[in-house]
Design a protein around this motif. Structure first.
Motif, PDB file in Angstrom:
ATOM      1  N   GLU A  76      -6.897  -7.788   9.462  1.00  0.00           N
ATOM      2  CA  GLU A  76      -7.427  -6.553   8.883  1.00  0.00           C
ATOM      3  C   GLU A  76      -6.377  -5.839   8.025  1.00  0.00           C
ATOM      4  O   GLU A  76      -6.697  -5.316   6.961  1.00  0.00           O
ATOM      5  CB  GLU A  76      -7.945  -5.619   9.980  1.00  0.00           C
ATOM      6  N   ALA A  77      -5.128  -5.851   8.473  1.00  0.00           N
ATOM      7  CA  ALA A  77      -4.050  -5.232   7.694  1.00  0.00           C
ATOM      8  C   ALA A  77      -3.868  -5.967   6.368  1.00  0.00           C
ATOM      9  O   ALA A  77      -3.668  -5.345   5.318  1.00  0.00           O
ATOM     10  CB  ALA A  77      -2.748  -5.235   8.488  1.00  0.00           C
ATOM     11  N   PHE A  78      -3.965  -7.302   6.399  1.00  0.00           N
ATOM     12  CA  PHE A  78      -3.848  -8.093   5.172  1.00  0.00           C
ATOM     13  C   PHE A  78      -5.012  -7.792   4.239  1.00  0.00           C
ATOM     14  O   PHE A  78      -4.832  -7.654   3.025  1.00  0.00           O
ATOM     15  CB  PHE A  78      -3.786  -9.586   5.497  1.00  0.00           C
ATOM     16  N   HIS A  79      -6.214  -7.681   4.782  1.00  0.00           N
ATOM     17  CA  HIS A  79      -7.393  -7.376   3.955  1.00  0.00           C
ATOM     18  C   HIS A  79      -7.194  -6.047   3.230  1.00  0.00           C
ATOM     19  O   HIS A  79      -7.401  -5.952   2.017  1.00  0.00           O
ATOM     20  CB  HIS A  79      -8.659  -7.301   4.818  1.00  0.00           C
ATOM     21  N   ILE A  80      -6.767  -5.032   3.962  1.00  0.00           N
ATOM     22  CA  ILE A  80      -6.578  -3.704   3.365  1.00  0.00           C
ATOM     23  C   ILE A  80      -5.441  -3.724   2.344  1.00  0.00           C
ATOM     24  O   ILE A  80      -5.558  -3.173   1.250  1.00  0.00           O
ATOM     25  CB  ILE A  80      -6.337  -2.647   4.462  1.00  0.00           C
ATOM     26  N   ARG A  81      -4.336  -4.394   2.690  1.00  0.00           N
ATOM     27  CA  ARG A  81      -3.192  -4.458   1.765  1.00  0.00           C
ATOM     28  C   ARG A  81      -3.577  -5.174   0.474  1.00  0.00           C
ATOM     29  O   ARG A  81      -3.232  -4.738  -0.634  1.00  0.00           O
ATOM     30  CB  ARG A  81      -2.011  -5.175   2.443  1.00  0.00           C
ATOM     31  N   THR A  82      -4.325  -6.265   0.585  1.00  0.00           N
ATOM     32  CA  THR A  82      -4.750  -7.033  -0.591  1.00  0.00           C
ATOM     33  C   THR A  82      -5.694  -6.207  -1.455  1.00  0.00           C
ATOM     34  O   THR A  82      -5.555  -6.162  -2.682  1.00  0.00           O
ATOM     35  CB  THR A  82      -5.423  -8.349  -0.150  1.00  0.00           C
ATOM     36  N   LEU A  83      -6.638  -5.533  -0.823  1.00  0.00           N
ATOM     37  CA  LEU A  83      -7.587  -4.707  -1.557  1.00  0.00           C
ATOM     38  C   LEU A  83      -6.883  -3.513  -2.192  1.00  0.00           C
ATOM     39  O   LEU A  83      -7.181  -3.129  -3.331  1.00  0.00           O
ATOM     40  CB  LEU A  83      -8.698  -4.258  -0.607  1.00  0.00           C
ATOM     41  N   THR A  84      -5.908  -2.926  -1.492  1.00  0.00           N
ATOM     42  CA  THR A  84      -5.132  -1.797  -2.023  1.00  0.00           C
ATOM     43  C   THR A  84      -4.413  -2.180  -3.312  1.00  0.00           C
ATOM     44  O   THR A  84      -4.320  -1.383  -4.246  1.00  0.00           O
ATOM     45  CB  THR A  84      -4.119  -1.298  -0.968  1.00  0.00           C
ATOM     46  N   SER A  85      -3.946  -3.428  -3.387  1.00  0.00           N
ATOM     47  CA  SER A  85      -3.211  -3.866  -4.577  1.00  0.00           C
ATOM     48  C   SER A  85      -4.076  -3.859  -5.828  1.00  0.00           C
ATOM     49  O   SER A  85      -3.560  -3.771  -6.945  1.00  0.00           O
ATOM     50  CB  SER A  85      -2.612  -5.262  -4.351  1.00  0.00           C
ATOM     51  N   VAL A  86      -5.384  -3.911  -5.672  1.00  0.00           N
ATOM     52  CA  VAL A  86      -6.299  -3.887  -6.817  1.00  0.00           C
ATOM     53  C   VAL A  86      -6.882  -2.493  -7.036  1.00  0.00           C
ATOM     54  O   VAL A  86      -7.017  -2.036  -8.167  1.00  0.00           O
ATOM     55  CB  VAL A  86      -7.437  -4.922  -6.616  1.00  0.00           C
ATOM     56  N   LEU A  87      -7.183  -1.799  -5.947  1.00  0.00           N
ATOM     57  CA  LEU A  87      -7.850  -0.503  -6.062  1.00  0.00           C
ATOM     58  C   LEU A  87      -6.887   0.670  -6.218  1.00  0.00           C
ATOM     59  O   LEU A  87      -7.308   1.773  -6.540  1.00  0.00           O
ATOM     60  CB  LEU A  87      -8.766  -0.268  -4.859  1.00  0.00           C
ATOM     61  N   GLY A  88      -5.606   0.449  -5.945  1.00  0.00           N
ATOM     62  CA  GLY A  88      -4.610   1.476  -6.220  1.00  0.00           C
ATOM     63  C   GLY A  88      -4.213   2.367  -5.068  1.00  0.00           C
ATOM     64  O   GLY A  88      -3.165   3.001  -5.117  1.00  0.00           O
ATOM     65  N   SER A  89      -5.028   2.441  -4.016  1.00  0.00           N
ATOM     66  CA  SER A  89      -4.640   3.253  -2.864  1.00  0.00           C
ATOM     67  C   SER A  89      -5.294   2.694  -1.610  1.00  0.00           C
ATOM     68  O   SER A  89      -6.358   2.059  -1.673  1.00  0.00           O
ATOM     69  CB  SER A  89      -5.051   4.714  -3.045  1.00  0.00           C
ATOM     70  N   GLU A  90      -4.643   2.962  -0.492  1.00  0.00           N
ATOM     71  CA  GLU A  90      -5.195   2.519   0.790  1.00  0.00           C
ATOM     72  C   GLU A  90      -6.514   3.242   1.081  1.00  0.00           C
ATOM     73  O   GLU A  90      -7.448   2.654   1.628  1.00  0.00           O
ATOM     74  CB  GLU A  90      -4.188   2.763   1.913  1.00  0.00           C
ATOM     75  N   GLU A  91      -6.591   4.505   0.695  1.00  0.00           N
ATOM     76  CA  GLU A  91      -7.820   5.272   0.902  1.00  0.00           C
ATOM     77  C   GLU A  91      -8.991   4.648   0.146  1.00  0.00           C
ATOM     78  O   GLU A  91     -10.085   4.473   0.691  1.00  0.00           O
ATOM     79  CB  GLU A  91      -7.626   6.720   0.461  1.00  0.00           C
ATOM     80  N   ALA A  92      -8.766   4.279  -1.122  1.00  0.00           N
ATOM     81  CA  ALA A  92      -9.821   3.643  -1.920  1.00  0.00           C
ATOM     82  C   ALA A  92     -10.211   2.298  -1.315  1.00  0.00           C
ATOM     83  O   ALA A  92     -11.397   1.938  -1.291  1.00  0.00           O
ATOM     84  CB  ALA A  92      -9.363   3.460  -3.363  1.00  0.00           C
ATOM     85  N   ALA A  93      -9.221   1.553  -0.819  1.00  0.00           N
ATOM     86  CA  ALA A  93      -9.495   0.256  -0.197  1.00  0.00           C
ATOM     87  C   ALA A  93     -10.365   0.431   1.039  1.00  0.00           C
ATOM     88  O   ALA A  93     -11.341  -0.299   1.233  1.00  0.00           O
ATOM     89  CB  ALA A  93      -8.188  -0.438   0.161  1.00  0.00           C
ATOM     90  N   LYS A  94     -10.032   1.411   1.873  1.00  0.00           N
ATOM     91  CA  LYS A  94     -10.810   1.638   3.095  1.00  0.00           C
ATOM     92  C   LYS A  94     -12.221   2.112   2.781  1.00  0.00           C
ATOM     93  O   LYS A  94     -13.167   1.768   3.494  1.00  0.00           O
ATOM     94  CB  LYS A  94     -10.085   2.635   4.002  1.00  0.00           C
ATOM     95  N   LEU A  95     -12.393   2.875   1.708  1.00  0.00           N
ATOM     96  CA  LEU A  95     -13.733   3.323   1.312  1.00  0.00           C
ATOM     97  C   LEU A  95     -14.575   2.167   0.782  1.00  0.00           C
ATOM     98  O   LEU A  95     -15.795   2.131   0.988  1.00  0.00           O
ATOM     99  CB  LEU A  95     -13.638   4.428   0.263  1.00  0.00           C
TER     100      LEU A  95
END
Length: 106
Positions: free
Chosen positions: A39-58
């Motif tokens: 789950e941490a990898f999923h969020i980190r990978t998504l954050t790298s494209v969306l620009g923030s951890e908050e945007a990734a979690k949303l």
């Protein structure tokens, strides 16, 4: 495997493939680094494209951790293309709505 298939089926049959504005639901298959929490990898990978951890979690809709590793997220076509180029991402697949056919059982 059954949990993953059920989750994809549930998302697709309910018609939830459409995302906000020009985003749609995509299934992202990944190979997380050994020893890292999926789950941490999923969020980190998504954050790298969306620009923030908050945007990734949303944007994140579901984590797949058993039969396959990956996640479902609401992404624009450009975000999906950018994510597909990231290390550890195997494939980004658009969610397709399933429409059960009626009819009589033989």
């Amino acid at each position: 495997m059954a949990e993953e298939v059920k989750a994809i089926y549930d998302i697709s049959v309910t018609g939830s493939c459409a995302g906000a504005e020009d985003a749609s639901l995509d299934i992202v298959y990944v190979v997380p680094p050994e020893g890292e929490d999926p789950e941490a990898f999923h969020i980190r990978t998504l954050t790298s494209v969306l620009g923030s951890e908050e945007a990734a979690k949303l944007a994140l809709v579901y984590h797949y951790k058993h039969a396959a590793s990956g996640f479902a997220a609401k992404l624009t076509p450009q975000q999906a293309a950018d994510l597909a180029k990231k290390p550890g991402v195997v494939q980004v697949v658009p969610c397709e709505a399933l429409h059960p056919h009626g009819g009589s059982a033989a």
